[in-house]
Design an enzyme around this catalytic site. Structure first.
Site: not given
Ligand code: GLC
Length: 656
Positions: A312, A525
């Site tokens: 991530d 988030e």
């Molecule tokens: C974010 C999220 C993830 C997402 C990634 C790219 O922090 O946790 O779900 O796909 O970054 O945007």
């Protein structure tokens, strides 16, 4: 042994001695639905043998489009790029499909531009299209996963996956970081709405359906024109953290991890998921980005995962001793591709050195590259022409002449509107306040009724779903739009007011019924983590308005827009009817479809939504899951009222 390796050694030792002896035999064994193909593997051998060390290091790195130019892709041979939430070609949120496509072409051309005899490997672009192609101007935005969980309808999810894939593919992007397969167990979590349900079986069923709709079926139409790669995320246990803290610590035994949090992944892999995104969170104190047991022994071993693991957003930097530009621990633990939006260049430099110094073995690097190449090969990307020349969909969809026709096309909006209808959950309907006769005089109150961002939630044009307005969503309809269209076509009248303007003066001006719309502000988030499940602790104007109207003898219908279950006993008490609409997306008119009756007074559509999460009685009831010993919800998992006479399934509902 380097300090960092020593640290991870002691972590493992601690886990084992603490009796948490991990035991992968607890995990159901499964194998990839893709049959090993000797010819494919031989081709991968040939490609790998032709790649330089620099080529291989570039292939395991993904950078963000604001920080990576096509020129960088060519020079560093990067394997992937992404656009984060709120990131667009030219930083233009109104970028057209053609703008997206032009940038996708530029990255593609750059990635295959080489004349040194080494293999040219196309870059792959990943994006978060988590409720439709939600970064793209004019796209269809479907209800967020919590609302889709309320439909409990895998056939609908498959159709949504296919429609989402087409709108994403129309922009030249072929990899979607969806679905989230979290099983949220504490509703304080800011990503609860990205989960389908608190129940693992429903998460598994709907997640698998979405994936197959998005990618096509293995052995049938996998990655056919108009399909895109899915991502099973975030592995593992993102929805189980203590206190619902985003990116926190999931403190559960291995049996619960298998039974609850891994359920979605078993189904996702069986449905052909080829990429898995690693969670920021930890399991019993160990960061998932550096957990070789779960990433390698369990996922790649017992579960037979033969695609690739993507980290991530700089998630590797949270591993003790690591930073965004350097984390051999994560790579050695099984992360195959780093998501390094901004720090990709430093990472490239450090990875080269770490392989040369033996901190990362050549075998491990080859394994990661091979997995990435295998997915690109299976997806047809190794041989694909540039995105703008790729076929988009079979001829039967001839009405979408150009790619931009696919964005927000009418049949996708009709599908999204159907999803809104099926996601609504009726918690109360005293004296059959609902459905509302279309000849009625209706007062619609609350800013959220007319404000499309209120019905979208996070991941909508911007990451947080903030700093956006109705004009950013052409083709969308607000809840008020839907009510107006339903009434004014049948002789009814609509008056719209803010809560503060709601007066109950002379009897003559009183409406037949008041429809109050209110909800959470958008978030994503960790920005959405909350301390309690009390709704709107600092502003009770919605409740005061409801009580004023009720005291004046006016029937009150409340519609709640929310990304999680909330403790709203007072609001329910002050309403004759109470409807949970979750985060319905761009087609707010779907709410009126169910709430407003047909001309002859019968419901046009019945409620069919059922609670995918148990509903709390009090604000502190954030852990409130079916099966808990102290399970005392206000409304249990699966609850949902219906109108008296069930309405036949809508024959006009779109079938694709
Ligand atoms: C974010 C999220 C993830 C997402 C990634 C790219 O922090 O946790 O779900 O796909 O970054 O945007």
């Amino acid at each position: 042994m380097k300090t960092r390796q020593l640290q991870s050694f002691f972590w493992t030792l601690l886990l084992v001695t603490a009796g948490a002896a991990a035991d992968s035999s607890q995990w159901p064994a499964q194998s990839s639905p893709f049959h090993a193909d000797a010819a494919e593997e031989a081709r991968l051998d040939r490609i790998l043998s032709g790649m330089s060390l620099r080529d291989k290091v570039g292939q395991v790195i993904m950078g963000e489009i604001q920080y990576v130019s096509p020129r960088d892709v060519r020079h560093y041979r990067l394997g992937a790029v992404l656009n984060g939430g709120g990131s667009f070609p030219g930083k233009d949120r109104h970028a057209s499909a053609a703008d997206w496509l032009a940038l996708a072409d530029a990255y593609h051309e750059a990635s295959i531009d080489r004349n040194d005899g080494r293999p040219a490997i196309p870059v792959v672009w990943g994006t978060d299209a988590v409720h439709g192609a939600n970064n793209v101007f004019g796209a269809t935005l479907f209800p967020h996963n919590i609302g889709l969980g309320a439909t409990a309808n895998p056939e609908l999810l498959a159709l949504i996956g296919a429609a989402t894939a087409r709108e994403v593919a129309a922009t030249g992007i072929y990899w979607n970081f969806a679905p989230t397969l979290a099983v949220p167990r504490n509703d304080r979590w800011g990503r609860t709405y990205e989960g389908y349900s608190e129940h693992p079986d429903l998460v598994a069923e709907l997640g698998a359906a979405l994936i197959e709709g998005m990618q096509g079926a293995v052995g049938r139409d996998f990655m056919a024109p108009g399909r895109v790669l899915a991502t099973a995320k975030h592995f593992l246990g993102d929805g189980g953290t203590t206190g619902g803290v985003d990116q926190g610590n999931t403190e559960v035994g291995e049996e619960e991890l298998v039974r609850v949090h891994a359920a979605g992944y078993r189904a996702a892999l069986a449905s052909g998921a080829q990429t898995v995104m690693v969670s920021f969170s930890s399991w019993n104190g160990q960061k998932m980005h550096a957990n070789p047991y779960l990433l390698k022994e369990v996922l790649k071993g017992r579960m037979g995962f033969d695609g690739f693991l993507v980290g991530d957003w700089d998630g590797h930097s949270q591993v003790p001793g690591c930073k965004a530009s350097s984390c051999p621990e994560a790579f050695n633990a099984g992360v195959d591709m780093f998501m390094a939006p901004q720090h990709w260049k430093g990472l490239h430099r450090n990875l080269l050195r770490q392989v040369r110094m033996g901190e990362i073995t050549g075998a491990r690097l080859d394994d990661a590259v091979r997995r990435i190449l295998r997915v690109k090969l299976r997806a047809g990307l190794l041989d694909a022409p540039r995105p703008s020349s790729r076929p988009l969909a079979p001829e039967r969809d001839g009405d979408a002449a150009s790619r931009s026709d696919w964005i927000g096309r009418p049949r996708h909006r009709a599908l999204a509107r159907r999803a809104v209808r099926e996601s609504l959950v009726l918690l109360k309907n005293e004296g059959s306040v609902l459905p509302i006769a279309p000849q009625s005089t209706v007062l619609v109150a609350g800013a959220a009724a007319a404000n499309i961002p209120s019905q979208l939630g996070g991941w909508s044009m911007t990451w947080q779903g903030d700093d956006i307005e109705n004009a950013d969503f052409p083709g969308a309809t607000s809840i008020l739009d839907g009510v107006r269209a339903a009434l004014e076509g049948a002789g009814g009248t609509v008056e719209y007011r803010q809560f503060s303007e709601v007066r109950t003066g002379s009897a003559a001006s009183l409406p037949d019924v008041a429809l109050l719309v209110y909800g959470e502000r958008p978030y994503a988030e960790y920005e959405g983590d909350v301390e309690t499940l009390e709704f709107s602790p600092r502003d009770k104007s919605h409740l005061e308005a409801a009580r004023r109207l009720q005291a004046a003898g006016i029937r009150v219908v409340s519609v709640l827009l929310t990304g999680r279950p909330l403790a709203v006993p007072d609001e329910i008490e002050a309403s004759g009817a109470f409807v949970v609409a979750w985060l319905p997306g761009s087609e707010g008119a779907g709410v009126a479809d169910v709430l407003i009756a047909g001309a002859e007074g019968a419901a046009r559509y019945d409620f069919s939504g059922r609670l995918p999460f148990s509903w709390p009685q009090i604000p502190d009831q954030a852990v409130n899951n079916v099966g808990d010993e102290s399970y005392r919800p206000a409304f249990p998992l699966g609850f949902g009222l219906r109108y008296e006479a069930p309405v036949p399934v809508d024959p006009a509902a779109p079938t694709e």
